[in-house]
Motif scaffolding. Structure first.
Motif, short mmCIF file in Angstrom:
data_model
loop_
_atom_site.label_atom_id
_atom_site.label_comp_id
_atom_site.label_asym_id
_atom_site.label_seq_id
_atom_site.Cartn_x
_atom_site.Cartn_y
_atom_site.Cartn_z
N GLY A 97 57.08 -180.87 -1.21
CA GLY A 97 56.44 -179.34 -0.91
C GLY A 97 55.04 -179.45 -1.48
N THR A 112 58.79 -174.49 1.83
CA THR A 112 60.00 -175.12 2.77
C THR A 112 60.95 -175.64 1.83
N LYS A 115 64.03 -174.12 1.15
CA LYS A 115 65.21 -174.05 1.78
C LYS A 115 65.76 -175.28 2.30
N ILE A 172 55.27 -182.17 3.04
CA ILE A 172 55.12 -181.01 3.69
C ILE A 172 53.94 -180.24 3.27
N ALA A 276 57.86 -171.86 7.03
CA ALA A 276 58.55 -172.40 6.21
C ALA A 276 60.02 -172.69 6.73
N ASN A 277 60.54 -171.94 6.92
CA ASN A 277 61.92 -171.78 7.49
C ASN A 277 61.93 -172.68 8.62
N LEU A 279 60.10 -175.22 9.41
CA LEU A 279 60.14 -176.83 8.79
C LEU A 279 61.32 -177.14 8.29
N ALA A 280 61.76 -176.16 7.39
CA ALA A 280 63.05 -176.33 6.57
C ALA A 280 64.06 -176.98 7.49
#
Lengths: 300, 300, 300, 300
Positions: A97, A112, A115, A172, A276-277, A279-280
């Motif tokens: 990250g 990211t 998560k 990321i 971020a959610n 991508l995670a």
């Protein structure tokens, strides 16, 4: 000439057309426009300023106000693209990250990794553990930025990679776009890591397979537009073509700070978290063999 | 006509000159330029769009890279201005940290209240406690923003004020400026609270003595420039004067999002924290009778 | 006599049996043991030290390592209990996240409100908006603790309630249990608000319908055991019965700090977040008419 | 036999007296009791379970309520001890904030590194830069814990050390003490790094010069007492001597979780922050040649 700042291969192609040395292919997957920009030759590399590789752009729309169904489909589409780039076989993935958690539009990377469903320490005990439940091997770091550590991010990553020898690295990062309309509505995945000068906090070193010795995938979302680039685009739009006195106007209004200022949406906290959610979810789904519902309930 | 957005009375005066209905006075204190903008009449109120009152602007320079000595002197100068506005006599001060802690340039208020030396709960036990050590009576809230609470910030403050009856309210807020050069280099203190439409997160209600029933002082620092205002200024600078097609150009480049985008410096985390420290020092020094060294060691 | 500290009506009954003035009923719902402790008379109130009311305890087990299916079922069961206590008809719910976000086991309340789907500001525009999609009217505050604000939490809540007149208040708080085995495995819902002396940060005032003028539901999870209570239980277990020199031993080992120390699990960050997610899911499902999947995708 | 858990060499000596293989020396510096515990021989190593080295303990008292003057003197005393352990000559110091930022009593390390004055990236440009102003060369990382990264902390540190080759490493960590009265009132500095099993989050690998190849200094403050150790001490105090059924009692009351529970003060957020400030001041003063006032104004 003023160089318009963008981290998107797609926008370099838009700016310079075929002379950019970038080949473009457009398809649609699950209703999402997927554009693959290829830099194939050293000539293309020179023209575009982008290293050879594939840069896949997904136009995901305003994901932070999307219906659950569309969010899920988008995560799945991203996961598929990501999975196609992951090396097969044994070994762990190291997710990194990038960026500064304290600056909202630069916080995408650290948000990211928080998560992600981390499993390497469990897999090290017995690599078969939880495999039937779908779990792959995932580790992650959020190395901070130069001003916080005094150490180049590239240096930290390289050393950790040397030590734990992952099968690949996923970087990321928050990106700069040229167009406000692309902010948070576009995801770029690449098999070529990150160039110097990229990202919100402007990396100074190359982050790639050449440097790290393992495949490097990068996944990023534009969250800012460089203020000087915006100013230039506005002047060009009004004047009809480039003018020699643009630089002077920008200098006067932005002063020497133009390159140290960025434009970003007001509700960028919600956007950063939702992105971020997304991508995670995609990384979790690509590394672990689970659907979004399973994933989302393992994660806080 | 396009309305350039600014929360600084000083900039309204710059934009419209004497016709703004704002009187200007400039002095220097401790090497800092202090500009007092007075809106004296209802005519001035109408012309400027600012309610009658005093708007004191201090040009504090790049405080986040200032030498300790200059930081200290600046805090002291601010504390003096603030103290001159505080009602004398018994009673507690209620400080309110406005804004969204999750958005870096909007986090000034919440960051500031975290650095305040809160004493009301101790003073309630015995109002003479610690008075000889210099402690005055200070309480604080950070009410969050509408999207987080579902309640107008003005409503929360008004109700708390009704309940605890402070002798005055100090509102701390991040502001919008018209000029990039003023970002984080200017502090505005006013005895007139906050207008609708002000601040980074655009308050919708008036926050003033009229509404709360006790004197309302506001202290703010510009941390963003509205993207459309910047675009307009750039076009005007280039074109030499206003042009009817500016709106169209801005619409094309910023799309409908221009008013929902802002420009902000890259290192805004450091700036926000340092600025919050400055305001907290000044408020602590104005409410408690201590010097900066004593204050800074009571605070983490 | 040493008073063992607990916020659970169930444990008062365990400690004092029928003489506690508390009636007990046990059922099972969806595989979860649900114990309803009733304090019915002023005599029961006196004996138990708990105000008259219903205290529903759900034994949810180690929810932070539960399979997704069990998490979902538990949230649904909690939501049903909660819904049965919510007043019917028009009006908004005000959720209040009590406690100190900076102390992990006291952060349950603030963490929970961050996961709520806030709609009051949208419903104020038009109360019918999104109703067909299931959205009820929800607002929330996290007022902080006395040491941060200088204002009693009860005072802040009361004033906000006076101002916005919700149809009911839901207080969310971290509790103290007597038994380590109950930490994070038990949820207590009550229609009687919160007593003085309760919670991790020891509220000093009553928070109830009597004080606020609207129904007050509290929902809490024990996250700490008072260190002195633990010490006492250990001595009693070893000695077989209470002994007069326990106090002296505890004083010697815990010194004067026994009541200012607590016992808590090591991984209390994961536990606090997962428990907050559980409570937020339940509140969201009770206020909005949605299932857990819909809810979880509206929330970050 | 039940092993009482402590990370303090001083307490091992207290538990086992001269048979602990630990030599003790006590002096007073600036009114602070400084106890040096030496493990000198391999025999001492075996007896104490602590590797050979010096373990300096400073009894700093309740530093979180100390007057500014005493705080300053304590920081100076710590800085002097620390400086005496730092290798002379060229090269950079790498500070490592161990522990989990999300768990208040384990957050000491990450909180401390946030308050360090990082200069390595500036010194790399020109090592003479700012030297006259007193600045030495400092870098820092906060590597997170195993559950967050999937990578042993020792592994991350070792790899970064291999890469950047600092002249020494300073590990900052929250410790476990046996005595509640030592929580946050004691600082232990050692030239021997950290043992497996130490710290709040129980490191699994050795962190020492042997492993890293450069001198390793550790600095820590006890922030928790192991719940089982507390229980044992209470029983022993009451019973007068060890009894064979203690284990059974503890098992019954603490269940299998005794070693996974800790005791900690209620106001541990304030304690953790103030203690982090103390350690950061001491490290800044030891690495940079500045007094506390200069340091504190460079830091937010």
């Amino acid at each position: 000439m003023f160089e318009k700042r963008t981290d998107l291969a797609l926008e370099i192609r838009e700016l310079h057309g075929e002379e950019s040395g970038i080949d473009i292919e457009e398809t649609e997957k699950n209703g999402i426009t997927v554009t693959t920009a290829n830099v194939n030759s050293s000539k293309g590399e020179e023209l575009s300023g982008k290293p050879q590789g594939r840069y896949i752009t997904l136009d995901v729309g305003k994901i932070w106000i999307a219906e659950p169904k569309r969010f899920e489909l988008t995560a799945k589409t991203l996961a598929d693209e990501l999975e196609s780039l992951l090396p097969k076989g044994e070994g762990c993935v190291l997710a990194v990250g990038m960026g500064n958690e304290q600056i909202t539009p630069d916080s995408l990377g650290p948000r990211t990794v928080k998560k992600l469903l981390i499993t390497r320490h469990i897999k090290k005990i017995d690599s078969a553990l939880y495999t039937s439940a779908g779990f792959g091997c995932l580790s992650a770091i959020a190395p901070g930025v130069l001003g916080q550590t005094g150490i180049e991010t590239a240096e930290i990553i390289k050393n950790v990679v040397n030590g734990i020898k992952p099968k690949c690295v996923i970087l990321i990062d928050a990106l700069a776009s040229r167009r406000l309309s692309r902010l948070a509505t576009t995801v770029q995945i690449s098999d070529r890591g990150i160039n110097p000068g990229s990202g919100v906090s402007n990396k100074r070193a190359e982050l790639s397979e050449k440097v790290f010795g393992v495949p490097v995938i990068s996944i990023g979302v534009p969250t800012v537009v460089d203020a000087a680039t915006l100013a230039y685009d506005i002047l060009e739009e009004h004047h009809g073509k480039e003018d020699s006195d643009f630089a002077q106007v920008i200098e006067k209004i932005l002063s020497s700070e133009g390159r140290n200022m960025f434009v970003t949406p007001k509700d960028n906290d919600i956007i950063a978290q939702k992105t971020a959610n997304l991508l995670a979810c995609a990384i979790n789904m690509a590394v672990h063999k689970m659907d979004i519902k399973e994933i989302s309930e393992y994660i806080d």
